[in-house]
Scaffold this active site. Structure first.
Site: not given
Ligand code: PEP
Length: 253
Positions: A9, A11, A97, A99, A169, A175, A215
């Protein structure tokens, strides 16, 4: 074996040129994917055709959109429809997601509609769910995720739900560098599969890939993906570094 997926992803990161160089570096590694393994790249809209052109030349590599509209077409400036994605042969779309839920007010009901739009057009939704830290602190993560799934997905038929990929998630791990332990991930994935089984039966529940996101790194992917109900990952930060994402793809079961 159930589909195993390493999903990047990006983003809102990377210029077109940086994105192209990143894909080239990953593809240069020439990782051969088994029939059940898939590498999916959720890139910004303007890069979709470039990414899909490069990726579709390889077995089980594909580009994904990061979102789509809940409307089929019309006067919705700035939006991108599922039909537009279909018209450029995009087969995956990330939906819900955290976000997007937080910054763009997406909610379970509009996500139900977006998921329908994708399914109607043969696009596989990668449907994201997961709890915030405050919900985890009161141990309410299972009922929170259950409500997300029930309100967005559980009106679908057996046939429809079988075409969805779920990404668990936990928001507190996205992040932040704070990864869920393999045990925490497995516990929630098993819970999601139990909920699917309760609604759709064992066979359907066993067929749906459930990805972990939060992460995931080159150094922890193997352990996370090793859990029986974790079928790969949705990866933000580490998907922007070729060497890291290569290791994450290689960590797939
Ligand atoms: C994501 O963007 O869905 C995500 C899990 O980000 P990260 O791996 O940076 O935590």
């Amino acid at each position: 074996m159930r589909k195993q997926i390493a999903a990047a992803n990006w983003k809102m990161n990377l210029t077109y040129q940086q994105g192209e160089a990143l894909l080239d570096a990953i593809l240069k590694e020439n990782i051969q994917l088994a029939d059940h393994q898939h590498a999916v790249f959720a890139v910004p809209f303007p890069y979709l055709i470039m990414a899909q052109t490069k990726l579709s030349a390889r077995k089980n590599y594909a580009a994904a959109a990061q979102n789509c509209s809940d409307q089929p077409a019309g006067a919705y400036t700035g939006e991108v429809s599922a039909e537009m994605l279909r018209s450029i042969n995009i087969n995956y779309c990330v939906l819900g997601h955290s976000e997007r839920r937080e910054y763009f007010s997406e909610h379970n009901q509009s996500l139900a509609v977006k998921t329908e739009r994708c399914l109607e057009l043969g696009i596989t939704p990668i449907f994201c769910c997961g709890e915030s830290l405050s919900i985890r602190e009161v141990d309410a993560q299972e009922s929170f995720v259950e409500a997300q799934l029930k309100e967005s997905l559980f009106h679908f038929s057996n046939d429809e739900i079988s075409k969805i990929v779920i990404a668990y998630e936990p928001i507190w791990a996205i992040g932040t560098g704070k990864t869920a332990t393999a045990e925490q991930a497995q516990e929630m994935h098993a819970c999601i599969r139990r909920l699917l089984k309760g609604k759709y039966g064992q066979q359907v529940a066993d067929s749906i890939p459930i990805l972990y996101g939060g992460s995931v790194k080159a150094g922890n992917a193997k352990e996370l993906f090793g859990s029986p109900d974790v079928d790969g990952g949705l990866v933000g930060g580490a998907s922007l570094v070729a060497a890291d994402f290569i290791k994450i793809i290689q960590a797939l079961k």
